[in-house]
Write a protein that holds these residues in place. Structure first.
Motif, mmCIF file in Angstrom:
data_model
loop_
_atom_site.group_PDB
_atom_site.id
_atom_site.type_symbol
_atom_site.label_atom_id
_atom_site.label_comp_id
_atom_site.label_asym_id
_atom_site.label_seq_id
_atom_site.Cartn_x
_atom_site.Cartn_y
_atom_site.Cartn_z
ATOM 1 N N ILE B 9 0.841 -1.199 0.000
ATOM 2 C CA ILE B 9 0.000 0.000 0.000
ATOM 3 C C ILE B 9 0.880 1.255 0.000
ATOM 4 O O ILE B 9 0.651 2.192 -0.769
ATOM 5 C CB ILE B 9 -0.921 0.013 1.241
ATOM 6 C CG1 ILE B 9 -1.922 -1.145 1.158
ATOM 7 C CG2 ILE B 9 -1.659 1.332 1.352
ATOM 8 C CD1 ILE B 9 -2.755 -1.306 2.409
ATOM 9 N N GLY B 10 1.888 1.256 0.850
ATOM 10 C CA GLY B 10 2.767 2.417 0.913
ATOM 11 C C GLY B 10 3.477 2.659 -0.403
ATOM 12 O O GLY B 10 3.606 3.802 -0.861
ATOM 13 N N THR B 11 3.924 1.567 -1.025
ATOM 14 C CA THR B 11 4.639 1.695 -2.287
ATOM 15 C C THR B 11 3.747 2.313 -3.357
ATOM 16 O O THR B 11 4.136 3.258 -4.052
ATOM 17 C CB THR B 11 5.125 0.306 -2.747
ATOM 18 O OG1 THR B 11 5.938 -0.249 -1.714
ATOM 19 C CG2 THR B 11 5.915 0.409 -4.029
ATOM 20 N N ILE B 12 2.515 1.779 -3.466
ATOM 21 C CA ILE B 12 1.583 2.320 -4.462
ATOM 22 C C ILE B 12 1.295 3.790 -4.157
ATOM 23 O O ILE B 12 1.358 4.653 -5.043
ATOM 24 C CB ILE B 12 0.262 1.514 -4.463
ATOM 25 C CG1 ILE B 12 0.520 0.078 -4.932
ATOM 26 C CG2 ILE B 12 -0.775 2.192 -5.344
ATOM 27 C CD1 ILE B 12 -0.694 -0.823 -4.831
ATOM 28 N N ALA B 13 1.022 4.069 -2.891
ATOM 29 C CA ALA B 13 0.620 5.422 -2.524
ATOM 30 C C ALA B 13 1.721 6.434 -2.827
ATOM 31 O O ALA B 13 1.468 7.498 -3.406
ATOM 32 C CB ALA B 13 0.256 5.472 -1.038
ATOM 33 N N PHE B 14 2.959 6.087 -2.465
ATOM 34 C CA PHE B 14 4.036 7.040 -2.705
ATOM 35 C C PHE B 14 4.395 7.124 -4.184
ATOM 36 O O PHE B 14 4.743 8.195 -4.676
ATOM 37 C CB PHE B 14 5.255 6.696 -1.856
ATOM 38 C CG PHE B 14 5.223 7.294 -0.481
ATOM 39 C CD1 PHE B 14 4.823 8.607 -0.291
ATOM 40 C CD2 PHE B 14 5.590 6.556 0.634
ATOM 41 C CE1 PHE B 14 4.790 9.172 0.984
ATOM 42 C CE2 PHE B 14 5.561 7.116 1.909
ATOM 43 C CZ PHE B 14 5.157 8.432 2.082
ATOM 44 N N ALA B 15 4.299 5.983 -4.909
ATOM 45 C CA ALA B 15 4.565 6.026 -6.348
ATOM 46 C C ALA B 15 3.584 6.992 -7.008
ATOM 47 O O ALA B 15 3.958 7.842 -7.818
ATOM 48 C CB ALA B 15 4.442 4.627 -6.958
ATOM 49 N N VAL B 16 2.306 6.859 -6.628
ATOM 50 C CA VAL B 16 1.282 7.721 -7.214
ATOM 51 C C VAL B 16 1.512 9.175 -6.787
ATOM 52 O O VAL B 16 1.414 10.095 -7.605
ATOM 53 C CB VAL B 16 -0.123 7.241 -6.788
ATOM 54 C CG1 VAL B 16 -1.175 8.273 -7.149
ATOM 55 C CG2 VAL B 16 -0.437 5.916 -7.446
ATOM 56 N N SER B 17 1.864 9.378 -5.530
ATOM 57 C CA SER B 17 2.063 10.759 -5.070
ATOM 58 C C SER B 17 3.242 11.411 -5.800
ATOM 59 O O SER B 17 3.182 12.573 -6.190
ATOM 60 C CB SER B 17 2.231 10.808 -3.545
ATOM 61 O OG SER B 17 3.550 11.069 -3.167
ATOM 62 N N GLY B 18 4.310 10.629 -6.020
ATOM 63 C CA GLY B 18 5.444 11.160 -6.781
ATOM 64 C C GLY B 18 5.048 11.481 -8.212
ATOM 65 O O GLY B 18 5.425 12.523 -8.763
ATOM 66 N N ALA B 19 4.260 10.585 -8.815
ATOM 67 C CA ALA B 19 3.842 10.802 -10.200
ATOM 68 C C ALA B 19 2.981 12.055 -10.314
ATOM 69 O O ALA B 19 3.112 12.836 -11.266
ATOM 70 C CB ALA B 19 3.092 9.575 -10.713
#
Lengths: 201, 201, 201
Positions: B9-19
């Motif tokens: 969940i953290g990985t997806i969330a931060f990947a999306v936030s960076g994008a």
């Protein structure tokens, strides 16, 4: 012994310097703690990385951590009219942190039998690592790179220790006082190193 | 199990936030992937560094890497009129990433028998490390340090786990929901921590 | 052999590129050395971190360190009217550094049997790590993330090596020439990747 004392002085100095920068930037209370902690331990983390000690060794410094928190709290409780009168304190504490951490980094590197060039680089990066991280996070131009004499003193530290000029506790404390004084003199009197301009004109 | 789910969940969330930050800054397609990846794995890299796990352990996360790439691709394919309507998504995903990585960092540190202060620092730096790198690279003021309540929630996480309040999976998931909700509430209603001004005037 | 030559070329190129940026920013002499050194060794440090080699392995590179210092000195002694005429040299040296370090990072990761995705990431981050640190310290927008084709070439490197297309010395040198040429072409002719705008209007 000398070791721990220098680490402690450096930790307090950088914690306070980070806290002062954070107050200047009007961070909230927690931001002040965070910038103080990162400044205090960032130099040590970079030093550990560079000389091959696990960064996680930082966790054993429970006492240092509490000292840093206390120092930051003390700065925040300090009356405003004194603090603003003494904004140069930021620079002063930075000077103490620079010299104590530079000495400590150089000692570490010497003990691990790294060559002279490595001792010098360790002194420079240990002494200025925390300050660089602090300035980056506060979006300031890193003090180290500004046209003011800063890293020269860390280089002097590294050379004095790497060449075996300063070895005993007394010599190391003298070195500490000399380097701090030189840094204070250099920003008070705005000593400059020459600049090589690309010369647009 | 809880572990992997939270990491994911953290990985997806931060990947999306960076994008999303990268799109706001009008980076090109590759820049969007790079900022997404760095944001997603930067927190983990800093956590590994801090608690003494080799950073190269990241390479074993092939699955996570693919999930991050997929999430970023999904965000880019998302219709613009929805995305712009939902720019707060950036903050929302950041909140999810904060709480999941803070919990995960605290769990790691607890398992390695680090003291409470270390568990709290691990929670704060793991939860906010990726976001700090993202903001530095995008030349934004790091969200963590702004006068908005951010790291307080990570400290809560660290305390709850370090003091043994949240242990079972159910408790950890509850903690995750509570922390995310608190972060969302705090930016929605602009909760502030007090600021200590140096008081120019 | 190929290894050392590529490392050496990359080190010189990044040291020079850091020094040129520092001169453009009007840093003092020491700032020029520091930015040059950090740019030259930052990529290697990040690579070591990422693939699990101790960062302190950098200290064994005494020769490289001296080469970097010499290169920076040479650039500073260079006549100004030539330097300013050739400010694109900054970009050119950056291109050489990018391709040599990207190849070297990918080779390292391959030797450690990391998967393809890791080889590609290693190529990108090794090739661009020094440049990212340089740009952050000089408070510039990181070149890598700008809407110009940069990291694509590092990805190509990583793929060519990770997939076993470039193995022999001759192939690696050809790859080096091709990647450098592509980078030079891409900034000379301002090739762009598509941008995904959030589209305010």
């Amino acid at each position: 012994m000398t070791w721990e004392v220098l680490s402690m002085i450096g930790t307090i100095a950088f914690a306070v310097s980070g806290a002062i920068v954070a107050m200047e930037e009007e961070y909230d209370i927690l931001g002040i703690y965070i910038l103080g902690i990162v400044t205090a331990f960032g130099g040590g983390a970079i030093r550990n990385l560079l000389i091959g000690v696990p960064v996680s060794a930082l966790w054993e410094q429970g006492l240092f951590f509490q000292i840093a928190l206390l120092s930051i709290t003390a700065v925040m409780l300090f009356p405003n009219n004194l603090l603003k009168h003494w904004q140069r304190w930021g620079n002063f504490f930075d000077a103490i942190g620079l010299s104590s951490f530079a000495i400590q980094g150089a000692l570490y590197a010497t003990q691990m039998n790294h060559p002279l060039s490595a001792v010098i680089v360790a002194a420079v990066l240990t002494g200025s690592g925390g300050g660089i991280i602090r300035d980056l996070l506060a979006r300031r131009n890193p003090l180290v790179l500004k046209s003011e004499i800063y890293a020269v003193w860390a280089i002097l530290c590294g050379a004095a220790i790497g060449l075996g000029i300063a070895v005993s506790s007394a010599e190391l404390y003298s070195l500490f006082v000399i380097i701090t004084a030189l840094r204070v003199l250099s920003y008070t009197y705005k000593w400059k190193l020459p600049v090589k301009r690309l010369g647009i004109r």
